[in-house]
Scaffold this motif. Structure first.
Motif, PDB file in Angstrom:
ATOM      1  N   THR A 199      40.821  43.799  18.954  1.00  0.00           N
ATOM      2  CA  THR A 199      41.156  42.966  17.790  1.00  0.00           C
ATOM      3  C   THR A 199      40.368  41.662  17.813  1.00  0.00           C
ATOM      4  O   THR A 199      39.824  41.220  16.789  1.00  0.00           O
ATOM      5  N   MET A 200      40.301  41.037  18.994  1.00  0.00           N
ATOM      6  CA  MET A 200      39.537  39.792  19.128  1.00  0.00           C
ATOM      7  C   MET A 200      38.060  40.031  18.823  1.00  0.00           C
ATOM      8  O   MET A 200      37.395  39.203  18.183  1.00  0.00           O
ATOM      9  N   GLN A 201      37.564  41.181  19.245  1.00  0.00           N
ATOM     10  CA  GLN A 201      36.160  41.507  18.989  1.00  0.00           C
ATOM     11  C   GLN A 201      35.908  41.720  17.499  1.00  0.00           C
ATOM     12  O   GLN A 201      34.874  41.301  16.964  1.00  0.00           O
ATOM     13  N   MET A 202      36.872  42.334  16.835  1.00  0.00           N
ATOM     14  CA  MET A 202      36.708  42.631  15.405  1.00  0.00           C
ATOM     15  C   MET A 202      36.746  41.377  14.542  1.00  0.00           C
ATOM     16  O   MET A 202      36.164  41.347  13.451  1.00  0.00           O
ATOM     17  N   VAL A 203      37.425  40.331  15.017  1.00  0.00           N
ATOM     18  CA  VAL A 203      37.478  39.091  14.227  1.00  0.00           C
ATOM     19  C   VAL A 203      36.328  38.150  14.571  1.00  0.00           C
ATOM     20  O   VAL A 203      36.304  36.998  14.113  1.00  0.00           O
ATOM     21  N   GLY A 204      35.400  38.631  15.400  1.00  0.00           N
ATOM     22  CA  GLY A 204      34.179  37.862  15.628  1.00  0.00           C
ATOM     23  C   GLY A 204      34.058  37.165  16.963  1.00  0.00           C
ATOM     24  O   GLY A 204      33.075  36.453  17.201  1.00  0.00           O
ATOM     25  N   PHE A 209      33.647  35.173  25.447  1.00  0.00           N
ATOM     26  CA  PHE A 209      34.895  34.493  25.089  1.00  0.00           C
ATOM     27  C   PHE A 209      36.105  35.387  25.367  1.00  0.00           C
ATOM     28  O   PHE A 209      37.147  34.914  25.837  1.00  0.00           O
ATOM     29  N   ILE A 210      35.959  36.671  25.083  1.00  0.00           N
ATOM     30  CA  ILE A 210      37.069  37.613  25.295  1.00  0.00           C
ATOM     31  C   ILE A 210      37.317  37.838  26.784  1.00  0.00           C
ATOM     32  O   ILE A 210      38.461  37.898  27.241  1.00  0.00           O
ATOM     33  N   ARG A 211      36.224  37.954  27.519  1.00  0.00           N
ATOM     34  CA  ARG A 211      36.357  38.247  28.955  1.00  0.00           C
ATOM     35  C   ARG A 211      36.946  37.083  29.741  1.00  0.00           C
ATOM     36  O   ARG A 211      37.669  37.290  30.717  1.00  0.00           O
ATOM     37  N   ARG A 212      36.605  35.858  29.329  1.00  0.00           N
ATOM     38  CA  ARG A 212      36.932  34.688  30.138  1.00  0.00           C
ATOM     39  C   ARG A 212      38.407  34.597  30.525  1.00  0.00           C
ATOM     40  O   ARG A 212      38.733  34.446  31.725  1.00  0.00           O
ATOM     41  N   PRO A 213      39.365  34.675  29.603  1.00  0.00           N
ATOM     42  CA  PRO A 213      40.779  34.546  30.014  1.00  0.00           C
ATOM     43  C   PRO A 213      41.248  35.676  30.930  1.00  0.00           C
ATOM     44  O   PRO A 213      42.066  35.450  31.834  1.00  0.00           O
ATOM     45  N   PHE A 214      40.720  36.876  30.706  1.00  0.00           N
ATOM     46  CA  PHE A 214      41.098  38.000  31.571  1.00  0.00           C
ATOM     47  C   PHE A 214      40.573  37.788  32.993  1.00  0.00           C
ATOM     48  O   PHE A 214      41.275  38.050  33.977  1.00  0.00           O
ATOM     49  N   ILE A 215      39.329  37.315  33.064  1.00  0.00           N
ATOM     50  CA  ILE A 215      38.732  37.085  34.384  1.00  0.00           C
ATOM     51  C   ILE A 215      39.489  35.998  35.137  1.00  0.00           C
ATOM     52  O   ILE A 215      39.835  36.165  36.312  1.00  0.00           O
ATOM     53  N   VAL A 268      39.129  37.529  45.742  1.00  0.00           N
ATOM     54  CA  VAL A 268      38.602  36.886  44.528  1.00  0.00           C
ATOM     55  C   VAL A 268      37.440  37.691  43.951  1.00  0.00           C
ATOM     56  O   VAL A 268      37.362  37.925  42.739  1.00  0.00           O
ATOM     57  N   LEU A 269      36.541  38.131  44.834  1.00  0.00           N
ATOM     58  CA  LEU A 269      35.348  38.850  44.378  1.00  0.00           C
ATOM     59  C   LEU A 269      35.702  40.182  43.716  1.00  0.00           C
ATOM     60  O   LEU A 269      35.188  40.504  42.635  1.00  0.00           O
ATOM     61  N   ILE A 270      36.586  40.942  44.356  1.00  0.00           N
ATOM     62  CA  ILE A 270      36.970  42.239  43.786  1.00  0.00           C
ATOM     63  C   ILE A 270      37.684  42.044  42.452  1.00  0.00           C
ATOM     64  O   ILE A 270      37.462  42.798  41.495  1.00  0.00           O
ATOM     65  N   SER A 271      38.531  41.025  42.381  1.00  0.00           N
ATOM     66  CA  SER A 271      39.245  40.745  41.125  1.00  0.00           C
ATOM     67  C   SER A 271      38.260  40.411  40.009  1.00  0.00           C
ATOM     68  O   SER A 271      38.403  40.889  38.874  1.00  0.00           O
ATOM     69  N   PHE A 272      37.270  39.605  40.328  1.00  0.00           N
ATOM     70  CA  PHE A 272      36.275  39.214  39.326  1.00  0.00           C
ATOM     71  C   PHE A 272      35.465  40.419  38.846  1.00  0.00           C
ATOM     72  O   PHE A 272      35.329  40.659  37.639  1.00  0.00           O
ATOM     73  N   ILE A 273      34.934  41.175  39.798  1.00  0.00           N
ATOM     74  CA  ILE A 273      34.073  42.312  39.440  1.00  0.00           C
ATOM     75  C   ILE A 273      34.864  43.375  38.677  1.00  0.00           C
ATOM     76  O   ILE A 273      34.396  43.908  37.660  1.00  0.00           O
ATOM     77  N   SER A 274      36.071  43.676  39.160  1.00  0.00           N
ATOM     78  CA  SER A 274      36.889  44.707  38.507  1.00  0.00           C
ATOM     79  C   SER A 274      37.252  44.297  37.082  1.00  0.00           C
ATOM     80  O   SER A 274      37.196  45.110  36.153  1.00  0.00           O
ATOM     81  N   THR A 275      37.623  43.042  36.911  1.00  0.00           N
ATOM     82  CA  THR A 275      37.991  42.554  35.578  1.00  0.00           C
ATOM     83  C   THR A 275      36.792  42.568  34.636  1.00  0.00           C
ATOM     84  O   THR A 275      36.906  42.958  33.465  1.00  0.00           O
ATOM     85  N   PHE A 276      35.654  42.160  35.151  1.00  0.00           N
ATOM     86  CA  PHE A 276      34.443  42.115  34.326  1.00  0.00           C
ATOM     87  C   PHE A 276      34.107  43.499  33.779  1.00  0.00           C
ATOM     88  O   PHE A 276      33.899  43.678  32.575  1.00  0.00           O
ATOM     89  N   PHE A 277      34.080  44.485  34.655  1.00  0.00           N
ATOM     90  CA  PHE A 277      33.683  45.825  34.218  1.00  0.00           C
ATOM     91  C   PHE A 277      34.787  46.516  33.413  1.00  0.00           C
ATOM     92  O   PHE A 277      34.490  47.322  32.522  1.00  0.00           O
ATOM     93  N   ALA A 278      36.049  46.205  33.723  1.00  0.00           N
ATOM     94  CA  ALA A 278      37.140  46.806  32.954  1.00  0.00           C
ATOM     95  C   ALA A 278      37.131  46.300  31.512  1.00  0.00           C
ATOM     96  O   ALA A 278      37.274  47.086  30.564  1.00  0.00           O
ATOM     97  N   THR A 279      36.964  45.001  31.335  1.00  0.00           N
ATOM     98  CA  THR A 279      36.906  44.445  29.975  1.00  0.00           C
ATOM     99  C   THR A 279      35.639  44.909  29.257  1.00  0.00           C
ATOM    100  O   THR A 279      35.665  45.189  28.056  1.00  0.00           O
ATOM    101  N   ARG A 281      34.173  47.688  29.605  1.00  0.00           N
ATOM    102  CA  ARG A 281      34.366  49.082  29.177  1.00  0.00           C
ATOM    103  C   ARG A 281      35.084  49.148  27.830  1.00  0.00           C
ATOM    104  O   ARG A 281      34.675  49.895  26.932  1.00  0.00           O
ATOM    105  N   PHE A 282      36.147  48.368  27.689  1.00  0.00           N
ATOM    106  CA  PHE A 282      36.909  48.410  26.438  1.00  0.00           C
ATOM    107  C   PHE A 282      36.170  47.707  25.301  1.00  0.00           C
ATOM    108  O   PHE A 282      36.353  48.043  24.131  1.00  0.00           O
ATOM    109  N   LEU A 283      35.341  46.753  25.655  1.00  0.00           N
ATOM    110  CA  LEU A 283      34.538  46.089  24.626  1.00  0.00           C
ATOM    111  C   LEU A 283      33.494  47.039  24.044  1.00  0.00           C
ATOM    112  O   LEU A 283      33.128  46.929  22.866  1.00  0.00           O
TER     113      LEU A 283
END
Length: 292
Positions: A199-204, A209-215, A268-279, A281-283
């Protein structure tokens, strides 16, 4: 109605975060235990090696001054950890305790010899070096015999090499599994928010920006999980040090600092890398694919 739904969503979010933190903490704790074992493999091996004893048996006509000089020279030798004089009376007493009866009453005399038990430093516990040491000690004319368990030494060294190798292999495998487990927990957490991402991606909104809060959220969860793991690991190290003081776990604080820093950084590293690639994927998914 909306309040109940919001509470439900909040509980669901907390439950999701809790499962991620718990997964990260548990995996990092086990990884820390394995890391502790890896970093102290040599120390553990040295501990067992230094239990090996060379028994130097003395002739009955050995003079007291010769025995004293021998004990002092052995105690000061570079290969010696400890040299202990054992009289034939002490040896008889120890042997009687081991077999559960006084064999002197049966024999009528003490057949044992005065001896000096030499505990070697770990670096000198090999069949070649011990053979050289035994030959050097035996050169004295008042030495009856130098005895040691050669098969045990060979077996010990072989097992130490095998165990060290398999510990390294297990470390690599477990690290890989740990990454997969933490990655799966984070991906499941983000999967539940895939529609929000789209939804965030569809509104521009941009991908960054989308990844940052998840990361940032998952890095915080990774930090929290790492802290929990380190607290548990600290208790384990303290317990082991109290019950097995000969391991001297606190002798070199650098090893513990390195271990704790590695566990924290890995979380910290695994959390960052996993979140980056997970988001990511959905993006990159089409909207229709989000339902599968």
């Amino acid at each position: 109605m909306s309040t109940s739904f919001e509470r439900f969503q909040k509980r669901k979010l907390i439950s999701s975060y809790f499962s991620v933190v718990l997964s990260i903490g548990l995996v990092l704790f086990l990884l820390g235990i394995l890391g502790l074992l890896v970093l102290n493999t040599k120390k553990l091996a040295d501990h067992f090696k230094e239990q090996i004893t060379i028994s130097v048996f003395l002739k009955d006509n050995a003079k007291e001054v010769e025995v004293d000089q021998l004990q002092k020279s052995l105690a000061m030798a570079e290969y010696t950890k400890k040299a202990t004089y054992v009289s034939k009376e002490q040896a008889a007493e120890q042997h009687s305790e081991e077999i559960g009866e006084n064999f002197l009453d049966f024999l009528g005399y003490n057949p044992l010899k005065n001896s000096i038990d030499v505990q070697l430093k770990a670096d000198y516990v090999s069949t070649e070096k011990i053979a050289e040491i035994a030959e050097e000690i035996s050169s004295r004319d008042y030495i009856e015999e130098v005895s040691y368990d050669k098969p045990l030494i060979t077996l010990l060294n072989d097992n130490v090499k095998k165990i060290s190798f398999w510990i390294l292999v297990a470390s690599g495998v477990f690290t890989f599994i740990a990454v997969l487990l933490i990655n799966s927990s984070i991906r499941l957490s983000i999967y539940s928010k895939r529609f929000i991402i789209k939804t965030m991606q569809m509104v521009g909104a941009t991908k960054t920006f989308i990844r940052r809060p998840f990361i940032w959220t998952n890095i915080k969860l990774g930090v929290l999980g790492a802290v929990i793991a380190l607290i548990a690991l600290g208790f384990v190290i303290y317990y082991v040090d109290i019950n097995f003081p000969e391991l001297n776990l606190f002798q070199d604080p650098t090893i513990l600092v390195f271990l704790f820093a590695s566990v924290f950084f890995l979380g910290v590293l695994i959390s960052f890398i996993s979140t980056f690639f997970a988001t990511q994927r959905f993006l990159n998914l089409r909207t229709d694919d989000l339902y599968y």
